[in-house]
Write a protein that holds these residues in place. Structure first.
Motif, PDB file in Angstrom:
ATOM      1  N   THR A   4      -7.173  -4.477  -0.558  1.00 14.23           N
ATOM      2  CA  THR A   4      -8.240  -3.367   0.647  1.00 14.23           C
ATOM      3  C   THR A   4      -7.392  -2.788   1.632  1.00 14.23           C
ATOM      4  O   THR A   4      -7.137  -1.427   1.592  1.00 14.23           O
ATOM      5  N   LEU A   5      -6.762  -3.566   2.715  1.00 12.92           N
ATOM      6  CA  LEU A   5      -6.031  -3.043   3.590  1.00 12.92           C
ATOM      7  C   LEU A   5      -4.731  -2.376   3.214  1.00 12.92           C
ATOM      8  O   LEU A   5      -4.086  -1.498   3.849  1.00 12.92           O
ATOM      9  N   GLY A   6      -4.208  -2.975   2.244  1.00 11.23           N
ATOM     10  CA  GLY A   6      -3.203  -2.431   1.649  1.00 11.23           C
ATOM     11  C   GLY A   6      -3.304  -1.130   0.835  1.00 11.23           C
ATOM     12  O   GLY A   6      -2.939  -0.086   1.227  1.00 11.23           O
ATOM     13  N   VAL A   7      -3.664  -1.403  -0.580  1.00  9.60           N
ATOM     14  CA  VAL A   7      -3.674  -0.335  -1.416  1.00  9.60           C
ATOM     15  C   VAL A   7      -4.831   0.806  -1.089  1.00  9.60           C
ATOM     16  O   VAL A   7      -4.230   2.002  -1.177  1.00  9.60           O
ATOM     17  N   LEU A   8      -6.083   0.372  -1.110  1.00  8.55           N
ATOM     18  CA  LEU A   8      -7.146   1.407  -0.782  1.00  8.55           C
ATOM     19  C   LEU A   8      -6.936   2.059   0.452  1.00  8.55           C
ATOM     20  O   LEU A   8      -7.215   3.253   0.301  1.00  8.55           O
ATOM     21  N   VAL A   9      -6.860   1.617   1.420  1.00 11.14           N
ATOM     22  CA  VAL A   9      -6.335   2.164   2.798  1.00 11.14           C
ATOM     23  C   VAL A   9      -5.225   2.770   2.791  1.00 11.14           C
ATOM     24  O   VAL A   9      -5.281   4.099   3.255  1.00 11.14           O
ATOM     25  N   GLY A  19       0.818  -1.238   0.007  1.00  6.96           N
ATOM     26  CA  GLY A  19       0.039  -0.165   0.129  1.00  6.96           C
ATOM     27  C   GLY A  19       0.813   1.307   0.117  1.00  6.96           C
ATOM     28  O   GLY A  19       0.380   2.154  -0.644  1.00  6.96           O
ATOM     29  N   PHE A  20       1.950   1.340   0.709  1.00  6.52           N
ATOM     30  CA  PHE A  20       2.827   2.517   0.736  1.00  6.52           C
ATOM     31  C   PHE A  20       3.431   2.442  -0.553  1.00  6.52           C
ATOM     32  O   PHE A  20       3.684   3.512  -0.962  1.00  6.52           O
ATOM     33  N   LEU A  21       3.645   1.423  -1.065  1.00  2.67           N
ATOM     34  CA  LEU A  21       4.597   1.544  -2.610  1.00  2.67           C
ATOM     35  C   LEU A  21       3.710   2.173  -3.721  1.00  2.67           C
ATOM     36  O   LEU A  21       4.075   3.204  -4.407  1.00  2.67           O
ATOM     37  N   VAL A  22       2.138   1.923  -3.520  1.00  2.00           N
ATOM     38  CA  VAL A  22       1.392   2.414  -4.548  1.00  2.00           C
ATOM     39  C   VAL A  22       1.066   3.752  -4.189  1.00  2.00           C
ATOM     40  O   VAL A  22       0.971   4.532  -4.933  1.00  2.00           O
ATOM     41  N   SER A  23       1.150   4.157  -2.822  1.00  2.00           N
ATOM     42  CA  SER A  23       0.895   5.502  -2.322  1.00  2.00           C
ATOM     43  C   SER A  23       2.069   6.229  -2.915  1.00  2.00           C
ATOM     44  O   SER A  23       2.257   7.419  -3.146  1.00  2.00           O
ATOM     45  N   ALA A  24       3.456   5.731  -2.874  1.00  4.60           N
ATOM     46  CA  ALA A  24       4.579   6.394  -3.382  1.00  4.60           C
ATOM     47  C   ALA A  24       4.517   6.664  -4.819  1.00  4.60           C
ATOM     48  O   ALA A  24       4.957   7.795  -5.105  1.00  4.60           O
ATOM     49  N   VAL A  25       4.196   6.108  -5.340  1.00  4.38           N
ATOM     50  CA  VAL A  25       3.990   6.027  -6.866  1.00  4.38           C
ATOM     51  C   VAL A  25       2.920   7.163  -7.263  1.00  4.38           C
ATOM     52  O   VAL A  25       2.978   7.809  -8.188  1.00  4.38           O
TER      53      VAL A  25
END
Length: 434
Positions: free
Chosen positions: A116-121, A66-72
């Motif tokens: 869910t708890l990774g990417v979306l949240v 989820g953090f990696l996606v947020s970083a992108v």
């Protein structure tokens, strides 16, 4: 211009106090819920691992992913902040995070946990918490910039100490899915209407930073400039990335993200393993954030007087002490070491958020600040992704957290050194030194 937008400046100006404090109050509530929702991964992590029998590295990897996606997405979020403003970005984050929490109730396989708890949240929280708030809150204050931001971010502590024990109680009685459902509904009901009143800068409402008049603001800013050539440059992302200061900030942010989120994700499971009860471990997680409240406010205010570099070093020292205390707990539960870990992590370490926005804005202030900050946040989010994942992998390979905790202590020293090299105080003095 609509009648509503015409009425907004006069309404804000008629308030008996500066409207910037309303913005701070909204940010306080927003980060309280959004950051707590992301932190709650530490509480649902043990029952998820137990229910599905997944490896610790695999499950913790969802948080990291989820953090990696947020970083992108962070540079895109920064550009959206420059073009559409915080209200658009934050409201989108509310919808995305709520979808992740509600969707988590249907998890049955690893990819669903990651989605869910990774990417979306993770992505939704990123649109509401430190990253986005740090891009517009500095516009509202100059003289008390870090103190005001610290006050807003202290909502994390209040949210954690009230919501995390409640969530642990729900998990114990009704299961982790029920806790995700309740938090998702709360996010929609509270944050969606509240953030409709947010504005990017005081000038949008006919006001000035700090509540000053039309002439006080620029004068207050001029006397703070140390390096006129640097401050007078129109900083774009292309120009910023060609400077050493940008990369020193990136190193510091990566290190900060690593040490912060590695302990946040693994702390609860580790404390249970060394002998503390699940409820004690949940209260410790909440207590860390609660003692962060006075720390964020006090150290933020202190940085307005003595400089960002010193306070950044203090926060890293706090995390280093925290990890040293965790290493000491390997021999068995100790209430003394538990409190040392809690106080150093929360009271000192959490104050990092009070100064990270100020550090970047005082070096790269200008119309493209949102885009530059969004790019810098890639480093912090990358650290936040690598930290929990690598810590879990090291534990899976060695059967111990010892090597991971020692690595985190080393990164605390690296992060402190990097901000000294970036030297925001050599571009603009803080108000206490102006």
């Amino acid at each position: 211009m609509s009648m509503q937008s015409e009425a907004a400046p006069s309404l804000a100006a008629r308030l008996p106090f500066f409207y910037g404090w309303v913005i701070i109050a909204v940010a306080f509530v927003t980060v309280a819920l959004s950051v707590t929702a992301r932190t709650a991964f530490s509480l649902v992590f043990p029952p998820i691992v137990e229910e599905f029998g997944w490896d610790r590295g695999l499950a913790a990897g969802a948080f990291s992913f989820g953090f990696l996606v947020s970083a992108v997405l962070s540079p895109i979020v920064g550009r959206l902040m420059d073009r559409r403003g915080p209200r658009f970005v934050i409201e989108a984050g509310v919808l995305v995070m709520a979808a992740g929490l509600l969707g988590a109730t249907q998890i049955a396989s690893p990819w669903q946990l990651y989605a869910t708890l990774g990417v979306l949240v993770g992505a939704g929280a990123n649109c509401m918490s430190f990253s986005v708030q740090s891009q517009y809150l500095p516009n509202w204050f100059v003289r008390r910039r870090a103190m005001a931001i610290g006050l807003a971010f202290s909502g994390v502590g209040v949210g954690a100490i009230t919501l995390l024990p409640w969530m642990q109680s729900v998990i114990q009685h009704d299961g982790w899915r029920a806790s995700c459902w309740m938090l998702g509904v709360m996010t929609l009901v509270v944050l969606l209407p509240l953030n409709w009143i947010v504005r990017k800068r005081p000038q949008d409402l006919g006001l000035q930073p700090d509540g000053g008049n039309g002439t006080a603001g620029p004068a207050a800013r001029t006397i703070r400039i140390v390096d006129a050539a640097w401050a007078g440059t129109l900083w774009t992302t292309a120009r910023a990335v060609r400077t050493a200061r940008f990369w020193w900030i990136a190193v510091a942010f990566f290190s900060g993200g690593f040490v912060w989120y590695a302990v946040q994700v693994h702390q609860t499971k580790y404390l249970i393993e060394v002998g503390f009860s699940p409820m004690q471990s949940a209260w410790a997680l909440g207590l860390v954030a609660m003692v962060g409240v006075p720390g964020q406010i006090a150290l933020g205010a202190l940085s307005d007087r003595i400089g960002r570099e010193i306070v950044w070093a203090i926060t890293n020292a706090g995390f280093a002490i925290c990890y040293a205390a965790l290493l000491g707990l390997q021999s068995g539960p100790s209430e003394v070491l538990l409190y040392v870990m809690v106080l150093s992590q929360g009271l000192l370490g959490y104050a990092l958020t009070s100064v990270m926005g100020a550090v970047v804005v005082e070096i790269f202030e200008g119309p493209h600040f949102g885009s530059i900050f969004g790019l810098v946040m890639v480093a912090l989010l990358a650290g936040g992704a690598v930290g929990p994942w690598l810590t879990g992998v090291i534990h899976d390979r060695t059967g111990s957290y010892q090597i991971a905790f020692i690595l985190a202590i080393v990164l605390c020293a690296v992060g402190a050194f990097a901000i000294w090299r970036a030297s925001p105080g050599k571009v603009r003095r803080v108000a206490g030194r102006a």
